[in-house]
Write a protein that holds these residues in place. Sequence first.
Motif, mmCIF file in Angstrom:
data_model
loop_
_atom_site.group_PDB
_atom_site.id
_atom_site.type_symbol
_atom_site.label_atom_id
_atom_site.label_comp_id
_atom_site.label_asym_id
_atom_site.label_seq_id
_atom_site.Cartn_x
_atom_site.Cartn_y
_atom_site.Cartn_z
ATOM 1 N N ARG A 1 2.884 10.542 0.859
ATOM 2 C CA ARG A 1 1.466 10.200 0.734
ATOM 3 C C ARG A 1 1.322 8.871 0.009
ATOM 4 N NH1 ARG A 1 -2.491 13.849 1.866
ATOM 5 N NH2 ARG A 1 -1.788 15.933 2.475
ATOM 6 N N ARG A 2 0.407 8.060 0.494
ATOM 7 C CA ARG A 2 0.106 6.811 -0.197
ATOM 8 C C ARG A 2 -0.523 7.125 -1.556
ATOM 9 N NH1 ARG A 2 -1.767 6.170 5.254
ATOM 10 N NH2 ARG A 2 -0.428 4.748 6.434
ATOM 11 N N PRO A 3 -0.516 6.163 -2.480
ATOM 12 C CA PRO A 3 -1.059 6.434 -3.822
ATOM 13 C C PRO A 3 -2.465 7.013 -3.822
ATOM 14 C CG PRO A 3 0.156 4.379 -3.838
ATOM 15 C CD PRO A 3 0.115 4.837 -2.398
ATOM 16 N N ARG A 4 -3.265 6.678 -2.818
ATOM 17 C CA ARG A 4 -4.638 7.209 -2.764
ATOM 18 C C ARG A 4 -4.727 8.520 -1.996
ATOM 19 N NH1 ARG A 4 -8.829 2.084 -2.253
ATOM 20 N NH2 ARG A 4 -8.095 0.978 -4.138
ATOM 21 N N GLY A 5 -3.600 9.033 -1.537
ATOM 22 C CA GLY A 5 -3.587 10.374 -0.960
ATOM 23 C C GLY A 5 -3.460 10.477 0.536
ATOM 24 N N SER A 6 -3.643 9.386 1.281
ATOM 25 C CA SER A 6 -3.537 9.473 2.737
ATOM 26 C C SER A 6 -2.067 9.605 3.144
ATOM 27 C CB SER A 6 -4.171 8.249 3.399
ATOM 28 O OG SER A 6 -3.558 7.058 2.941
ATOM 29 N N ARG B 1 0.818 -1.220 0.000
ATOM 30 C CA ARG B 1 0.000 0.000 0.000
ATOM 31 C C ARG B 1 0.848 1.265 0.000
ATOM 32 N NH1 ARG B 1 -2.121 0.589 4.753
ATOM 33 N NH2 ARG B 1 -3.680 2.113 4.064
ATOM 34 N N GLU B 2 2.172 1.114 0.208
ATOM 35 C CA GLU B 2 3.033 2.292 0.349
ATOM 36 C C GLU B 2 4.309 2.145 -0.488
ATOM 37 O OE1 GLU B 2 1.738 3.629 4.839
ATOM 38 O OE2 GLU B 2 3.509 2.377 4.602
#
Length: 295
Positions: free
Chosen positions: A253-258, A67-68
Amino acid sequence: MQDRPLILGIHGLANKPPKEEKQAWWAAAIREGLRRNLGEDRPDLAFDFVYWADLRYDAPLSEDHNREPYYPARGRGPFPSADGACAPTLTDRLYRIVEWAQEKTGRLVLDDFIIEHRLDDLWGYYEDSIFRAAARDRLREALERHAGRPLLIAAHSMGSLIAYDVLRQLERDGRCPRIDHLVTLGAPLGLAEIKHRLAEEHGPLRVPYAVARWSNLGDREDVATVGTTLAEAYAPNMLGVAVTDCPVINAYRRPRGSVNPHKSYGYLRTPEFSQAVAAFLDAEGAAAAVELSGI
């Protein structure tokens, strides 16, 4: 080329992608930071990597479950920088109150909870002596491989604990490799439980003799850095080398923005880390030039 200045990285908590991929991503993050923060392109950066995740996990983290990942950050200019202040956050203040209470009662309940449930590999490091010894051996082998070479160690998260343990152990063994710069990133070395365990094994907390400079980079939103500053907890060594605590902004930031203020790639791209790398490389280059001019 074995006398060229080398950056030696050691990763932190949790399972990782395969070694070759993780090593390439760390090097890419360092070079990205140098380009964006300082306008320097260092394609020939000498970099080696201490990988220990395979000692604790049966298989590397697959692409589908990562996820990262590392990927170049959006934008063009320098990454954000902290204002230089190292004032404790509200979380730090609350933790210090709890730490005082834990010291009074002799029970480190909060630290045990944080380590077991939020920083699980730290728990494994102390509960599994075989894993602990093997992880330390990985760093020792790398230091032996690069003996005599100018070194900057970049130790992230639990990697900072392994680095500290190994350097203090080498002192006792009568082997003290010179580390030009130790840079700890998101280090949990201020946690009360960690400080107690380190003191039990190594004696009073201080800067290892091998270290000529120690910079501790921490994002104040990173839970691993909660507690005392390292300058408060670790005394200077006999040469007067002290820890310099340096607040940074981990903008990963993770690919989805978090966000994840603990992520290694974010620390490796901070202006403060880029400046440490450039100063290390430039100082060694200048020293080499002086030596050559005297031949």
